[in-house]
Design an enzyme around this catalytic site. Structure first.
Site, PDB file in Angstrom:
ATOM      1  N   ASP A 101       0.862  -1.167   0.000  1.00  0.00           N
ATOM      2  CA  ASP A 101       0.000   0.000   0.000  1.00  0.00           C
ATOM      3  C   ASP A 101       0.906   1.227   0.000  1.00  0.00           C
ATOM      4  O   ASP A 101       1.786   1.344   0.849  1.00  0.00           O
ATOM      5  CB  ASP A 101      -0.862  -0.020   1.280  1.00  0.00           C
ATOM      6  N   ASP A 202      -3.128   4.599  -2.251  1.00  0.00           N
ATOM      7  CA  ASP A 202      -4.200   5.134  -1.414  1.00  0.00           C
ATOM      8  C   ASP A 202      -4.664   6.511  -1.912  1.00  0.00           C
ATOM      9  O   ASP A 202      -3.827   7.406  -2.119  1.00  0.00           O
ATOM     10  CB  ASP A 202      -3.641   5.262   0.010  1.00  0.00           C
ATOM     11  N   GLU A 259      -6.444   3.807  -5.879  1.00  0.00           N
ATOM     12  CA  GLU A 259      -7.748   3.997  -5.222  1.00  0.00           C
ATOM     13  C   GLU A 259      -8.235   5.399  -5.587  1.00  0.00           C
ATOM     14  O   GLU A 259      -7.546   6.386  -5.321  1.00  0.00           O
ATOM     15  CB  GLU A 259      -7.600   3.875  -3.704  1.00  0.00           C
ATOM     16  N   HIS A 332     -11.200  -3.358   3.287  1.00  0.00           N
ATOM     17  CA  HIS A 332     -11.158  -3.008   4.715  1.00  0.00           C
ATOM     18  C   HIS A 332     -11.963  -1.752   5.046  1.00  0.00           C
ATOM     19  O   HIS A 332     -12.088  -1.395   6.210  1.00  0.00           O
ATOM     20  CB  HIS A 332      -9.699  -2.808   5.125  1.00  0.00           C
ATOM     21  N   ASP A 333     -12.472  -1.050   4.024  1.00  0.00           N
ATOM     22  CA  ASP A 333     -13.274   0.155   4.269  1.00  0.00           C
ATOM     23  C   ASP A 333     -14.764  -0.076   4.042  1.00  0.00           C
ATOM     24  O   ASP A 333     -15.568   0.838   4.232  1.00  0.00           O
ATOM     25  CB  ASP A 333     -12.855   1.278   3.294  1.00  0.00           C
TER      26      ASP A 333
END
Ligand code: NOJ
Length: 565
Positions: A101, A202, A259, A332-333
C-alpha cells in the site's frame, strides 16, 4: 498475445490482507507478518497469485497504518524488516507477488517531515505540507474532513493551519513541491528493489489540489463545505502520475492500482489507458455508493439491482479495449458483501457464491478481501466501546452533537461501519486468530463460519472461489471477451453474456430470495452444445421455455455461436 497486450496481472486474482486482523503469531492480539507467512499455504491453495498488503509501515495507528511515520521501517507490532523480506521471499516460493500500500496523499503528523515542517516557517520541510493562514478566527476555507470536523488544524507553533483531508494526524503532503515528489519516488524504489510486485495507491487521485483552495458547496445536513471538486482528479494529477511512471514504475514489471474515489469511467479511461503510462487499474467507488442516500455514506438505502447492473455495465463497456477494470465487492473500508448485497441469514452460502460468480465472470482483475472466501458477515457489537475505527468514532460524536439518536447512529454503523470488515479472520470454531485478546472482538459466528470448516466441506464457498480462480486461468473469454447486459430492467436477475470470436458464455444470477422466471428465448442461447461451467445449486435445469431461477441461484453456461446458413 504478447506481454504488452496480455500482462500477467490481467489473469491474476488479488487477495487483500489487513495485517492487523489476519493472523497473530505471538499472542499480543494483533495480526503480524509471521502470521501471514504461516498462512501462505492457505492462500496458495485458494489459487491466489498476488497479495495486496494493507500498510505495514511504522505508524502511530491513528488510522490503523494509513498514517505512516516512517516509510522505510516496519510497524513494531507487525514484526521487523527481516520478517518483511522473508514474507516477500516466501511468497515468491508460493508463486505469489506482494503488492504494498502506497499512502502518499498524506503522512502521519509524527513523520519527521511533518515534525520539521511544523517547527518553523523557514524549515526545509515547510513546503512538504499545505500550510495557510486562517481568516480571522476561521480556517482558510470551509472544507470538511472525510473523518468529520474541519479539514484544517491550527498549529500553535507557527500560528498557521495545515490541511488534512483525513484525520488531523494525517496531514496532506504538498505534491506541488518537487523535493517531496522526489522523496516519494525514492521510497518507492526502496521497496521495489526489495522485490515487491507493485503498489495499491491510497486515494491517489487526491494528490493534486486546486491550490486556490476555494470554499466548497455546503450540502443540506452538512456542517462543512465539500472540497472534493478541488482535490479529486485535480489539475496536475495526470502529470504527477506520468512523472511517477517515468521515473519509477516504468523500470519494473509491476502492477499498480489507484484507489480513486470520485473517478468516473471517463477519468478511468485516461488513468488506465496503457498509452498514457499512469496506472494499470483504478478502484472505482461508484458501485459502492449505490446504497447511500443524499446525505452520504451513513444515510443507508436499499440497493437497487437495476442501478448496480447499469453501473457495472458502464464500467465494463467504458474500459473494454481501452484500459482495465478492477473488480471488487469489499475491502477493509467496506461492509461485508454477503450482508450488504446478499443474504447473511438462510441464504448466506448461496448468496455468497452467487456474488462471487457474478463478479468473477466480469472483465477485470478481481480482488478478494480476507474472509470473503468464507462468506464472513457484518457484525453488530452492542456497545460503541467495542468499535475501533476512527471514522466511525468521530462520526458518532459529531452526530450525537447534532442531536441524532444513538440507536439510529448504531444502525448505520451496523450497515456501513468499516469495523465490519476488520474483525479478525475466522480460522477455527473458537477463532484461531490469536492466543491472546484480539485488538477488536471476533465475530461470534466464527463457531460456524471459519477456515477449518470451509476446507473440510467440498461444497463450501471457499471452493467456489477456488474454482472461479482456476477458470480465469483456463479460459481467455473471461479475460478478453466482450460484455453484454441482458434484462437490464429486471429488478432481481443480473444476466449477462461474455463473447469471444468463437464462443459465448451466459451468466445468470438471482439477487433475491424469490424464485424468478427467466424466459429462455430472451437470452438467445441455443440449447445444443450447452456446457455448464459453474453453478451454486447442484442441478441446473434449463429448457427452451421458462427457466426457474431459484433464490440466489447463479450459473454460467458456455455454448458455440450458431452459424447461420
Ligand atoms: C483509504 C484507505 O483505504 C482508508 O482505510 C484510509 O482511512 C484512507 N484512505 C486514508 O488513508
Amino acid at each position: 498475445m504478447d506481454q504488452q497486450m496480455n500482462p500477467w496481472w490481467k489473469k491474476s486474482v488479488v487477495y487483500q490482507i489487513y495485517p492487523r486482523s489476519f493472523m497473530d503469531s505471538n499472542g499480543d492480539g494483533v495480526g503480524d507478518i509471521q502470521g501471514i507467512i504461516s498462512k501462505l499455504d492457505y492462500i496458495e491453495r485458494l489459487g491466489i497469485d498476488v497479495i495486496w498488503l494493507s500498510p505495514v509501515y511504522d505508524s502511530p495507528n491513528d488510522d490503523n497504518g494509513y498514517d505512516i511515520r516512517n516509510y522505510r521501517t516496519i510497524m513494531q507490532e507487525f514484526g521487523t524488516m527481516e520478517d518483511m523480506e522473508r514474507l516477500i521471499e516466501e511468497a515468491k516460493k508460493h508463486g505469489i507477488r506482494i503488492v504494498m500500500d502506497l499512502v502518499v496523499n498524506h503522512s502521519s503528523d509524527e513523520h519527521e517531515w511533518f515534525v520539521e515542517s511544523r517547527a518553523s516557517k523557514d524549515s526545509k520541510y515547510r513546503d512538504y505540507y499545505i500550510w495557510r493562514d486562517g481568516k480571522a478566527e476561521h480556517p482558510p476555507n470551509n472544507w470538511g474532513s472525510v473523518f468529520s470536523g474541519s479539514a484544517w488544524e491550527k498549529d500553535e507553533q507557527t500560528d498557521s493551519y495545515y490541511l488534512h483531508l483525513f484525520s488531523k494526524k494525517q496531514p496532506d503532503l504538498n505534491w506541488e513541491h518537487e523535493p517531496l515528489r522526489e522523496d516519494v519516488y525514492q521510497l518507492m524504489i526502496y521497496w521495489l528493489e526489495k522485490g515487491i510486485g507493485g503498489f495499491r495507491m491510497d486515494v491517489i487521485n487526491f494528490i493534486s489540489k486546486d491550490m486556490c483552495l476555494p470554499d466548497g458547496a455546503v450540502h443540506p445536513n452538512s456542517l462543512y463545505g465539500d472540497g472534493s471538486p478541488y482535490f479529486m482528479n485535480g489539475p496536475k494529477i495526470h502529470s504527477y502520475l506520468r512523472e511517477m511512471n517515468d521515473k519509477v514504475l516504468s523500470k519494473y514489471d509491476v502492477v499498480t492500482v489507484g484507489e480513486m474515489p470520485g473517478a468516473t469511467t471517463d477519468d478511468a479511461r485516461i488513468y488506465t489507458n496503457p498509452d498514457n503510462n499512469e496506472v494499470n487499474m483504478v478502484f472505482t467507488f461508484e458501485h459502492m455508493d449505490l446504497d447511500s442516500g443524499p446525505n452520504g455514506k451513513w444515510d443507508v438505502q436499499p440497493l437497487k439491482l437495476i442501478e448496480l447492473k447499469r453501473n457495472l455495465e458502464k464500467w465494463q463497456h467504458g474500459l473494454h479495449r481501452v484500459g482495465w477494470n478492477s473488480l471488487y465487492w469489499n475491502n477493509h473500508d467496506q461492509p461485508r458483501v454477503v450482508s450488504r448485497f446478499g443474504n447473511d441469514g438462510e441464504y448466506r452460502e448461496l448468496s455468497a457464491k452467487m456474488l462471487a460468480i457474478c463478479l468473477h465472470m466480469l472483465q477485470g482483475t478481481p480482488y478478494i478481501y480476507q474472509g470473503e472466501e468464507l462468506g464472513m458477515t457484518n457484525v453488530e457489537f452492542p456497545s460503541l466501546d467495542d468499535y475501533r475505527d476512527i471514522e466511525t468514532l468521530n462520526m458518532y460524536k459529531e452526530k450525537i452533537e447534532q442531536g441524532i439518536l444513538h440507536d439510529d447512529i448504531m444502525s448505520s454503523i451496523y450497515s456501513k461501519g468499516r469495523d465490519n470488515a476488520r474483525t479478525p479472520m475466522q480460522w477455527t470454531s473458537d477463532g484461531g486468530f490469536t492466543t491472546g485478546t484480539p485488538w477488536i472482538r471476533m465475530n461470534p459466528n466464527t463457531k460456524e463460519i471459519n477456515v477449518e470448516q470451509a476446507i473440510n466441506d467440498s461444497s463450501s464457498i471457499f471452493y467456489t472461489y477456488q474454482k472461479l480462480i482456476k477458470l480465469r486461468k483456463q479460459h481467455d473469454i473471461i479475460t478478453h471477451g466482450s460484455f453484454q447486459l441482458l434484462l437490464a430492467n429486471h429488478p432481481n436477475l443480473f444476466v449477462y453474456k461474455r463473447q469471444s470470436a468463437d464462443e459465448e458464455w451466459l451468466v445468470v444470477t438471482n439477487f433475491s430470495d424469490q424464485t424468478e422466471q427467466l424466459e429462455w428465448k430472451i437470452c438467445d442461447v441455443p440449447l445444443k452444445s450447452l456446457g455448464l461451467i459453474i453453478s451454486n445449486y447442484d442441478k441446473v435445469q434449463i429448457n427452451e421455455k421458462i427457466v426457474e431461477i431459484r433464490p440466489y441461484e447463479a450459473f454460467v453456461v458456455a455454448y458455440k455461436k450458431e452459424i447461420e446458413n
